[in-house]
Design a protein around this motif. Sequence first.
Motif: not given
Length: 612
Positions: A301-303, A324-334
């Motif tokens: 997670i990061g921005c 399995p690995c996901q990368a995600e915008y912090a603002s979406e994850y939250k």
Amino acid sequence: MCGIVGYAGEKSSAPILIKGLKALEYRGYDSAGLATVEQDNIEIVKSVGKVAVLEEETLKHNLKGITGIAHTRWATHGKPTTLNSHPHSDCTGDIVVVHNGIIENYKTLKEDLLSRNHKFISDTDTEVIAHLLEEKLNNVNDNLEDNFLKAVVEVTSILEGSYALGVLWKKVPNTIIGTRVKSPLVCGVGENENFLGSDISAFIEFTNKAIYLNDEDFIVIKKDEIKIYDKLLHEKYFNVIELDINAENSGKNGYEHYMLKEINEQPFTVRSTIEEVLKDINHAFGITKEELKNIKNIMMIGCGTAYHATMVAKYWIEEFCNIPCQAEYASEYKYRQVAMPDETLAIFVSQSGETADTVAALEKARAAGFKTVSICNVFASTLARMSDYTFYTKCGSEISVASTKAFTAQLAALFSLAVLIADAVGNISSDKKDELLNELAKLPVAIEAAVAQDKNITKLAEKYYKQSTFVFLGRNVNYPIALEGALKLKEITYLQAEGFPAGEIKHGPIALLNAEMPVISIMPGDKLFDKMVNACEEVMARGAKSIAITDEKGFKLLEGRVEEAVILPNVEEYLFPFLSVIALQIFAYRIAKLNNREIDQPRNLAKSVTVE
Ligand code: AGP
């Protein structure tokens, strides 16, 4: 966002506050202000624009106060005007407040205060705090210090949102009260002088001793005394940390901009980060191989740029670890319902370690019971302190708002972590582990060659800087680099720039293309080279200008099938992002310079985004 500084000592506070603000200017730079208190007189100076403007304005006032607070602003509520700049006062002018964060319930609070005849002069959320304090302190004439503290505790108990505050009250002239919730605040401990700051850079020139405050701590700062209380007004024990950094050389070292200096530092910053890991990779990230062995799922997670680093690492992790690995915008994850499988490792990436979205996502991951590892550049930042484990990238301060050297250092850390996990879960042999790490260790030499492409890239920029739209294409590990190239360009040039996976353009984005539009394809001579050539053909068939960011191998294979090429050294294909991103950083920088943009502090942005 915004930066706050406080000083309680024996010297005139204004010049010290200004120095602190300059160091914090990366947090916001649309207006600034300060207040100093001398005996029973509070003087406030504010101005629109950078801290340098405030500095000039302050010189006209000959401020003598030895206690003061100051603020550099990134507007959230209310335009960047003098009236909206901090510090904000109550109706009497006896109380002044600086604030970083957002008071989410300020509208209701303001309506109540207006109904009780308070006069507001700004559009900010912050001003309510001063008026609320006024109601608590209006008729107080004894036990001044205790009542001041009590008032701050009571007022903050009804605030919703995030805040780091510095408060002065005329009746307790040599004292600053500070507190925080979800916004960073640090106290600097000096000799007969103490400081408050959004981070240590606010006072590092004066002291390397710091106290990091936790949420709902209340700090009372005088020149020779510091006390910290909890919200029940119980005094708390605190640790003074001696920081391992002295005032860093934060000048431009002869470069015209910090961004250019930071781009050029990458051979060293990547080398230092790799060396830090390779000293002892099994312990570099804090988390043990034993803990990693059973990991079944990885979240990263990061921005912004940090998010792009996680996107590159996703390709590495899935390839090397088969997890399995996901990368995600912090603002979406939250704010979404996320699956929370057991044995998940959550990795957070942030240069500043203070990005509010990333901090909020970390809270969520912790609440789910995930093991958390952060990759940060700033020592003892909020993210670092909240994570189970932290790895610090070895970049030194990154001053330019557009992130460059932090990104490549994050990549170096993430690549090493991917290899460590692959080893721990038994997906690679020890020979393969050594091979991957050896390739990584050789990178700084290739990075030097990439940085040396500046002249060629400048020629390219000279040809295209008048264009209004740019498209970036990549596949696999180079797709996130297309996104990063576009982000860098739009951030500092204000031109439209879009990044796409090359295979996707035919599904829609190709409609954007017109004659002359530069399309930059990241296409080393790897297994996807032919696919990238197809994309270039499609681009050129529409009259757009096809520019390749390639390696020596790829250049030979190109046989003139693009308009222009930037040729970078050959490295293993999974490491090409380290080089291609540098070419695109330089490209963005040169286009911005030719367009006379404010490169280090682009409009509307701030280096550290501490509001959600
Ligand atoms: C990059 O150039 C940006 N200015 C921005 O996207 C940045 O990467 C993002 O805000 C995250 O910051 P952090 O790394 O400090 O968390």
